[in-house]
Scaffold this motif. Structure first.
Motif, PDB file in Angstrom:
ATOM      1  N   PHE A 156       0.852  -1.190   0.000  1.00  0.00           N
ATOM      2  CA  PHE A 156       0.000   0.000   0.000  1.00  0.00           C
ATOM      3  C   PHE A 156       0.882   1.232   0.000  1.00  0.00           C
ATOM      4  N   SER A 187      -1.911  -2.228  -7.618  1.00  0.00           N
ATOM      5  CA  SER A 187      -2.529  -1.199  -6.771  1.00  0.00           C
ATOM      6  C   SER A 187      -1.557  -0.076  -6.461  1.00  0.00           C
ATOM      7  N   THR A 236      -1.128   7.796 -10.733  1.00  0.00           N
ATOM      8  CA  THR A 236      -2.132   8.842 -10.510  1.00  0.00           C
ATOM      9  C   THR A 236      -1.504  10.123  -9.976  1.00  0.00           C
ATOM     10  N   ILE A 266      -7.251   6.201  11.920  1.00  0.00           N
ATOM     11  CA  ILE A 266      -7.029   5.817  10.527  1.00  0.00           C
ATOM     12  C   ILE A 266      -7.046   4.294  10.417  1.00  0.00           C
ATOM     13  N   ARG A 279     -10.034   1.980   8.791  1.00  0.00           N
ATOM     14  CA  ARG A 279      -9.648   1.147   7.640  1.00  0.00           C
ATOM     15  C   ARG A 279     -10.106  -0.287   7.858  1.00  0.00           C
ATOM     16  N   PRO A 329     -10.418  -5.799  -6.019  1.00  0.00           N
ATOM     17  CA  PRO A 329      -9.217  -5.363  -5.284  1.00  0.00           C
ATOM     18  C   PRO A 329      -8.763  -3.945  -5.615  1.00  0.00           C
ATOM     19  N   ARG A 330      -8.812  -3.592  -6.895  1.00  0.00           N
ATOM     20  CA  ARG A 330      -8.364  -2.254  -7.298  1.00  0.00           C
ATOM     21  C   ARG A 330      -9.212  -1.177  -6.616  1.00  0.00           C
ATOM     22  N   ASN A 349      -8.502  -0.894  -2.869  1.00  0.00           N
ATOM     23  CA  ASN A 349      -7.294  -0.100  -2.628  1.00  0.00           C
ATOM     24  C   ASN A 349      -7.607   1.391  -2.737  1.00  0.00           C
ATOM     25  N   ARG A 350      -8.421   1.755  -3.730  1.00  0.00           N
ATOM     26  CA  ARG A 350      -8.808   3.164  -3.869  1.00  0.00           C
ATOM     27  C   ARG A 350      -9.534   3.655  -2.620  1.00  0.00           C
ATOM     28  N   GLU A 353      -9.225   2.492   0.404  1.00  0.00           N
ATOM     29  CA  GLU A 353      -8.257   2.622   1.498  1.00  0.00           C
ATOM     30  C   GLU A 353      -7.420   3.887   1.343  1.00  0.00           C
ATOM     31  N   VAL A 354      -7.000   4.178   0.139  1.00  0.00           N
ATOM     32  CA  VAL A 354      -6.180   5.378  -0.079  1.00  0.00           C
ATOM     33  C   VAL A 354      -6.990   6.632   0.221  1.00  0.00           C
ATOM     34  N   GLU A 396      -7.507   7.011   3.922  1.00  0.00           N
ATOM     35  CA  GLU A 396      -6.223   7.404   4.514  1.00  0.00           C
ATOM     36  C   GLU A 396      -5.974   8.888   4.293  1.00  0.00           C
ATOM     37  N   GLU A 397      -6.179   9.352   3.067  1.00  0.00           N
ATOM     38  CA  GLU A 397      -5.883  10.761   2.748  1.00  0.00           C
ATOM     39  C   GLU A 397      -6.817  11.704   3.487  1.00  0.00           C
ATOM     40  N   LEU A 420      -5.117  13.149  -4.990  1.00  0.00           N
ATOM     41  CA  LEU A 420      -5.414  11.718  -5.122  1.00  0.00           C
ATOM     42  C   LEU A 420      -6.892  11.459  -4.863  1.00  0.00           C
ATOM     43  N   ARG A 440      -8.873  12.374  -7.907  1.00  0.00           N
ATOM     44  CA  ARG A 440      -8.632  11.533  -9.087  1.00  0.00           C
ATOM     45  C   ARG A 440      -9.129  10.098  -8.904  1.00  0.00           C
ATOM     46  N   LEU A 441      -9.168   9.624  -7.675  1.00  0.00           N
ATOM     47  CA  LEU A 441      -9.580   8.239  -7.443  1.00  0.00           C
ATOM     48  C   LEU A 441     -11.087   8.097  -7.246  1.00  0.00           C
TER      49      LEU A 441
END
Lengths: 112, 148
Positions: free
Chosen positions: A52, A83, A90, B25, B29, B43-44, B47-48, B50-51, B54-55, B118, B121-122
């Motif tokens: 990650f 990932s 990005t 955080i 999560r 999965p992809r 991950n988005r 989670e990111v 997180e952000e 991010l 964009r995600l």
């Protein structure tokens, strides 16, 4: 976050393992930078075991590569999973730091 | 004769009420991932999620003022994950800053501002609202992430 550092023919190789999130970056950034920048030689980072990454991890990589560039030494990364690669792309990190598939390719890039 | 029964289906939702601490955080999560895993999230996309989480949370913890309570809500409907992060701190719009300027060199690359870029964009949608008033006023960031 696990970190290992070795020297591969005058290139610093850093192997990272685990999550590069806001918590772990705070814990490892100083050691990461200290093991790469003062050596003033090319460096490659193995991302194969990084599960990650978020913006603070990206920032750590940019800052380290930039500091190394002041010594005219190159910085490259390899082995990112899909990932991790999506986040790297990005943030446009691939515009400024080569991210390739294998260690051999990364070593070739930084020693060219 | 059996009665005609129409069962109302509710979209699954998760609501977490947490305090302002670094562990929020990790706690959120784990909870959000556990909630989404049975729903067929690829999965992809996970991950988005989670990111983005997180952000938003790390940004809030680092830059929010007088934040004591954080509420996180997650839902899944029409093939998209909806996330809401709400806090009771001073008025603060994390989406208000523009993305960093494009860069083509290490020297130009920004060290800050990448997190919210991010998030934008995600996600397929993101918005900030100041909701409520007085002591009940809250900063609310809502995002949607398509499951694909």
């Amino acid at each position: 976050m696990d970190m290992q550092f070795t020297d591969v023919g005058g290139v610093t190789k850093a192997v990272l393992g685990g999550r590069l999130d806001s918590f772990s970056v705070g814990e490892v950034e100083t050691r990461f930078v200290a093991n790469i920048v003062p050596k003033e030689q090319p460096a490659v980072v193995d991302l194969s075991d990084v599960s990650f990454i978020a913006s603070l991890g990206i920032r750590m990589l940019i800052g380290t590569a930039r500091a190394l560039q002041r010594s005219n030494a190159r910085f490259a990364m390899f082995g990112a999973n899909d990932s991790v690669m999506e986040i790297i792309e990005t943030t446009s990190l691939t515009e400024i730091i080569p991210v390739v598939g294998t260690e051999a390719e990364a070593l070739a890039v930084v020693t060219a | 004769m059996k009665p005609d029964r129409t069962e109302a289906t509710e979209e699954p939702t998760l609501v977490l009420n947490l305090g302002n601490q670094p562990a929020v955080i990790e706690e959120s999560r784990f909870a959000v991932v556990a909630f989404l895993e049975p729903l067929g999230i690829v999965p992809r996309t996970m991950n988005r999620v989670e990111v983005v989480l997180e952000e938003l949370l790390s940004n809030l913890i680092r830059h929010g003022e007088n934040v004591n309570a954080i509420k996180i809500a997650a839902g899944y409907r029409d093939g998209a994950i909806d996330l809401v992060v709400e806090d009771d701190g001073a008025e603060f719009d994390p989406l208000g800053k523009p993305d960093p300027d494009p860069f083509t060199s290490l020297a130009e690359a920004p060290l800050g501002g990448l997190g919210i870029a991010l998030v934008r964009r995600l996600t397929c949608a993101s918005r900030y609202d100041r909701v409520g008033s007085g002591a009940a006023a809250r900063n609310r960031v809502s995002v949607s992430i398509t499951n694909r």
